[in-house]
Write an enzyme that holds these catalytic residues in place. Structure first.
Site, PDB file in Angstrom:
ATOM      1  N   LYS A 569      -9.245  58.213  35.347  1.00 57.06           N
ATOM      2  CA  LYS A 569      -9.580  59.501  35.968  1.00 57.06           C
ATOM      3  C   LYS A 569     -11.094  59.581  36.063  1.00 57.06           C
ATOM      4  CE  LYS A 569      -7.252  61.575  32.650  1.00 57.06           C
ATOM      5  NZ  LYS A 569      -6.505  62.686  33.218  1.00 57.06           N
ATOM      6  N   LYS A 575     -12.818  65.769  30.041  1.00 53.74           N
ATOM      7  CA  LYS A 575     -11.631  64.903  30.026  1.00 53.74           C
ATOM      8  C   LYS A 575     -11.592  64.033  28.766  1.00 53.74           C
ATOM      9  CE  LYS A 575     -11.131  64.663  35.115  1.00 53.74           C
ATOM     10  NZ  LYS A 575      -9.718  64.879  35.469  1.00 53.74           N
ATOM     11  N   THR A 677      -2.983  65.462  37.935  1.00 57.98           N
ATOM     12  CA  THR A 677      -1.843  64.881  38.644  1.00 57.98           C
ATOM     13  C   THR A 677      -1.643  63.435  38.186  1.00 57.98           C
ATOM     14  OG1 THR A 677      -3.354  64.390  40.477  1.00 57.98           O
ATOM     15  CG2 THR A 677      -1.908  66.322  40.718  1.00 57.98           C
ATOM     16  N   LYS A 681       1.844  61.156  37.659  1.00 55.06           N
ATOM     17  CA  LYS A 681       2.101  59.819  38.202  1.00 55.06           C
ATOM     18  C   LYS A 681       2.574  58.880  37.106  1.00 55.06           C
ATOM     19  CE  LYS A 681      -1.839  60.577  41.258  1.00 55.06           C
ATOM     20  NZ  LYS A 681      -3.300  60.303  41.351  1.00 55.06           N
TER      21      LYS A 681
HETATM   22  C1  LIG Z   1      -4.338  61.033  40.887  1.00 54.22           C
HETATM   23  C2  LIG Z   1      -5.735  60.601  41.049  1.00 54.22           C
HETATM   24  C3  LIG Z   1      -6.759  61.330  40.446  1.00 54.22           C
HETATM   25  C4  LIG Z   1      -6.503  62.539  39.572  1.00 54.22           C
HETATM   26  O1  LIG Z   1      -6.332  62.093  38.251  1.00 54.22           O
HETATM   27  P1  LIG Z   1      -6.375  63.123  37.028  1.00 54.22           P
HETATM   28  O2  LIG Z   1      -5.965  62.278  35.872  1.00 54.22           O
HETATM   29  O3  LIG Z   1      -5.369  64.175  37.330  1.00 54.22           O
HETATM   30  O4  LIG Z   1      -7.755  63.618  36.921  1.00 54.22           O
HETATM   31  C5  LIG Z   1      -8.054  60.894  40.613  1.00 54.22           C
HETATM   32  N1  LIG Z   1      -8.341  59.796  41.336  1.00 54.22           N
HETATM   33  C6  LIG Z   1      -7.382  59.053  41.907  1.00 54.22           C
HETATM   34  C7  LIG Z   1      -7.759  57.840  42.673  1.00 54.22           C
HETATM   35  C8  LIG Z   1      -6.041  59.428  41.786  1.00 54.22           C
HETATM   36  O5  LIG Z   1      -5.095  58.695  42.378  1.00 54.22           O
END
Ligand SMILES: *Cc1c(COP(=O)(O)O)cnc(C)c1O
Length: 834
Positions: A569, A575, A677, A681
């Site tokens: 991330k 974070k 998000t 995933k």
């Molecule tokens: C999903 C995604 C994010 C968001 O990640 P978080 O863990 O929710 O901050 C950021 N960058 C990419 C390339 C992603 O696919």
């Protein structure tokens, strides 16, 4: 038995049986002919001389052809049925690569694979040739991309509007452990997905003055005379939904100078001066602005925001008036969703168009505006809430500044009447911030001009009511609602993890591909050891693929049998990658002290970019890399621990890492991550989450159950209490068994012998003002990680939990999220698939 990975194993690519039925033979032949034709006539190459890039372009063109007919049909249907349209305005669309996206959604992936195979071309190699469209920073931009997929899938007539940046998010290289930024010129070899529409452009004004013209009686009309105009030119990319039934448009604006060249100056020999206007105008769509605030380039950012918002509004109003004749019916036929405050100037711009250009009375114009616009809030961090200095607004958008003042005057008048004497309330809901220099509050503007204001996870939406929009909530409680984010399963499951997808279809039936809630059928079988073995085998394949990538890019060998512990991330203090790195060090020390203990062998995998100006975040990247070097070189832990920092995190890298993750790190300071998000995933792909009760982690926990997630640490309430009370956090270091030593080691240069003070700023921050409560949560995190070890060592229990995670993630499909927007906010119908 050695846990070191066998080189040979990594060199053997997994082959999956991909049967092609005879009925598909015809399709394959047709597609093969189409690719050859495109290669010849669109790319201009013959097959013998074609490079992978040429083949990629030819394949993309052939794929695009299959989409265009459906695109035209969708567009025509929307017109003829007079349907209401949704416009999703976002300064970012992090769409990544599109080849597999398009082929998956039109169900031609295997056809294309066979067709190219016949030509001696490997589709999976072509996949790697496509550059990532990195037109966003992170979660916010990726959400917009997932929403585009779901809106097309649900046959919502929708447009995405944004900017066609020539340079997307920077390419990150790690040199000697430090992040370095390089431009990402993703367009340099052409973009086969887009259609340039040079004839679709709008003049966007900046600066100048406002003239009041008398129009009879004492009525006046305001006329804006911009000092400068820039043309916004449309580029359209078709976005095809699942099973190809509906296609929408992503319309991105590019800036073009109205007067590209001053011929007089050019002819007098001033070749550079002649092009100055062009350079200034076109700077607007040159680079994606790093959202993580820096004061530099502020004005350019404001110009970007107005540029794409104004172009989009003109475009949608023109389309509306063409179809329905009267701008007054806008709210019945148009829903405008603002993705964060970046397009919030839409409120003032729509008022300007209605009042100044369409001669509609102010109050009616405001009613139209509010009923048309809705706003999604993405952050509670005060420093991330956009405000613009009043003098800058007055200079760049003088008429909009007037409109904002007038909106504010009427708004405050109503508040004064409803809450007499409450000056604090007036100050807080004003569109203008009066302290620290006068500034326009874009969040307040967006709220005032919208009929719906939503947060992106249940906790976040609740916190909005007590923090950023506490006072607006008193005024308009009915406007606030929650729409928990989601992800498109097409990309994050079907494309990223075809092996698991096949397994899910085998187990739950093919209906699961259209209706993610059918994943719950898995839950009853979670204890089935045969199913567990298949889950395990699938993960193993994905981990071998990731291990190969790690070996190729970093020359580090990792064992696919170890627990892959993943934090990917943006790098940000909230974070708390630092918490993870500190735990890694503590674990390393403990393993060295007692290597024979039954540790779960781990590979700690980090990836993420830091904003170029964010020094602390860059130092955290350096620390992760320095720790990696020490750990990976230490023979005592060779079989137990590896640390990997994968450079240049982007959508394509995420597609490889996520299916290989065993453990998903979601460890933000509670109350600070709006939703996340990435958490969705990984859990969908069967990773177990270790996380705080923050953002959508709360809802993931509710779905998968307390036993199948590792929750630790302070709650959002507790964080808030500690901050209010000003609790001294140094006690947590004293009381921790490991933390003091870890901080001493980092602070004294154990990981940076060449520069012992390198990490002092990090350690000092933790010891003296640990705003993100890293030290406070450290012990709880350590304990949770040891529970992870124990679960990992009980293989049956681990895989049961993994299956239960996948089984219960259906709710996080962005199809569910978009259905809620459609019903509660946009008032448009959705069509279910098939
Ligand atoms: C999903 C995604 C994010 C968001 O990640 P978080 O863990 O929710 O901050 C950021 N960058 C990419 C390339 C992603 O696919």
């Amino acid at each position: 038995m050695s846990l070191e990975v066998e080189d040979k194993m990594l060199d053997t690519p997994e082959t999956q049986a991909r049967p092609t039925s005879a009925a598909q033979g015809d399709e394959v032949a047709k597609f093969r002919a189409a690719v050859i034709s495109k290669l010849t006539y669109a790319v201009g190459k013959n097959p013998a001389a074609a490079s992978d890039r040429d083949w990629f372009l030819a394949t993309a063109f052939a794929t695009r052809d299959r989409i265009v007919d459906r695109w035209i049909t969708s567009t025509r249907q929307t017109y003829s049925e007079g349907r209401k349209r949704v416009y999703y305005l976002s300064l970012e669309f992090l769409i990544g690569r599109l080849l597999f996206d398009a082929l998956t959604n039109i169900e031609m992936l295997e056809t294309a694979r066979s067709a190219l195979g016949d030509l001696g071309v490997d589709l999976d190699r072509l996949r790697q040739v496509e550059p990532d469209a990195a037109l966003g920073n992170g979660g916010l931009g990726r959400l917009a991309a997932c929403f585009m997929d779901s809106m097309a899938t649900l046959s919502i007539a929708a447009y995405g509007y944004g900017i066609r940046y020539e340079n997307g998010l920077f390419r990150q290289m790690i040199k000697n452990g430090w992040q370095q930024e390089y431009p990402e010129d993703w367009l340099s070899f052409g973009n086969p997905w887009e259609f340039e529409r040079p004839e679709v452009y709008y003049d966007i004004g900046f600066g100048g003055s406002v003239e009041a013209i008398a129009i009879g009686g004492d009525r006046k009309k305001q006329v804006w005379h911009p000092a400068e105009t820039v043309e916004a030119v449309a580029y359209d990319t078709p976005i095809v939904g699942w099973r190809g039934q509906h296609v929408n448009t992503l319309r991105l604006w590019s800036a073009r100078a109205a007067d590209p060249i001053r011929l007089d100056a050019f002819n007098q020999g001033d070749h550079v001066g002649a092009l100055v206007n062009q350079v200034k105008a076109e700077a607007i769509s040159k680079v994606l602005y790093p959202s993580d605030a820096t004061p530099a380039g502020q004005e350019l950012r404001l110009r970007q925001e107005y540029f794409f918002t104004a172009a989009s509004l003109h475009d949608l109003i023109r389309r509306h008036v063409d179809s329905f004749g009267d701008v007054r019916s806008l709210p019945d036929k148009v829903a405008i969703q603002l993705n964060d405050t970046h397009p919030a100037i839409a409120v003032a711009e729509l008022m300007r168009v209605l009042v100044d250009e369409s001669d509609i009375e102010w109050d009616e114009a405001f009613d139209i505006t509010v009923r048309t616009i809705s706003y999604t809030n993405h952050t509670l961090l005060p420093e991330a809430l956009e405000t613009w200095p009043v003098p800058l607004m007055e200079r760049v958008l003088p008429r909009h500044m007037q409109i904002i003042y007038q909106l504010n005057a009427k708004h405050l008048e109503k508040v004064r009447a409803a809450f007499p004497g409450d000056d604090a309330l007036l100050g807080s809901v004003s569109l203008i911030q009066e302290d620290h220099g006068r500034r326009v509050r874009m969040g307040n503007l967006a709220f005032l001009g919208s009929h719906s204001v939503n947060g992106v996870a249940a906790l976040h939406s609740e916190l909005m009511k007590t923090t950023v929009f506490k006072d607006f909530y008193r005024l308009f409680p009915e406007r606030m609602n929650n729409k928990t984010n989601g992800i498109t399963f097409r990309r994050w499951l079907y494309q990223a993890n075809p092996g698991l997808t096949n397994l899910l279809v085998d187990t739950c039936g093919p209906g699961v591909l259209d209706d993610a809630s059918q994943l719950t059928k898995l839950e009853a079988m979670a204890g089935d050891s045969a199913l567990q073995d298949r889950f395990m085998a699938m993960r193993r394949q994905n981990k071998v693929a990731l291990a190969r990538l790690i070996r190729d890019r970093l020359d580090i060998k990792v064992n696919p049998g170890a627990l892959f512990d993943v934090q990917i991330k943006r790098i940000h203090e909230y974070k708390r990658q630092l918490l993870n790195v500190l735990e890694t060090i503590a674990l390393y020390d403990a393993m060295r002290a007692n290597p024979a203990k039954n540790w779960a062998p781990r590979v700690k995998i980090f990836s993420g970019k830091a904003a170029a100006s964010y020094q602390m975040a860059k130092l955290i990247i350096k620390l992760a890399n320095d720790v990696a070097r020490v750990v990976n070189d230490d023979p005592t832990v060779r079989e137990l621990l590896k640390v990997v920092f994968l450079p240049n995190y982007n959508v394509s890298l995420a597609e490889v890492v996520i299916p290989a993750a065993d453990l998903s790190e979601q460890i933000s300071t509670a109350g600070m991550e709006a939703s996340g998000t990435g958490n969705m995933k990984m859990a969908l792909n069967g990773a177990l989450t270790i996380g705080t009760l923050d953002g959508a982690n709360v809802e993931i926990k509710d779905q998968v159950g307390d036993d199948n997630i590792f929750i630790f640490g302070l709650t959002a309430d507790e964080v808030e209490q500690r901050r209010i009370a000003g609790v001294d956090e140094t006690g947590s270091i004293r009381n921790s068994q490991h933390l003091g030593e870890v901080l001493d080691a980092v602070g004294s240069g154990v990981f940076s012998p060449d520069e012992p003070d390198r990490f002092r700023p990090l350690v000092d921050a933790l010891r003296h003002h640990d705003y993100f409560l890293v030290t406070t949560d450290f012990d709880a995190y350590w304990d949770a990680q040891r529970k992870v070890d124990a679960r990992w060592n009980d293989r049956r229990a681990w895989w049961q939990s993994s299956i239960i995670n996948t089984a219960n993630m259906g709710w996080f499909s962005s199809d569910r999220t978009i259905s809620e927007y459609a019903k509660d906010i946009w008032n448009v119908p959705v069509r279910t698939i098939r």
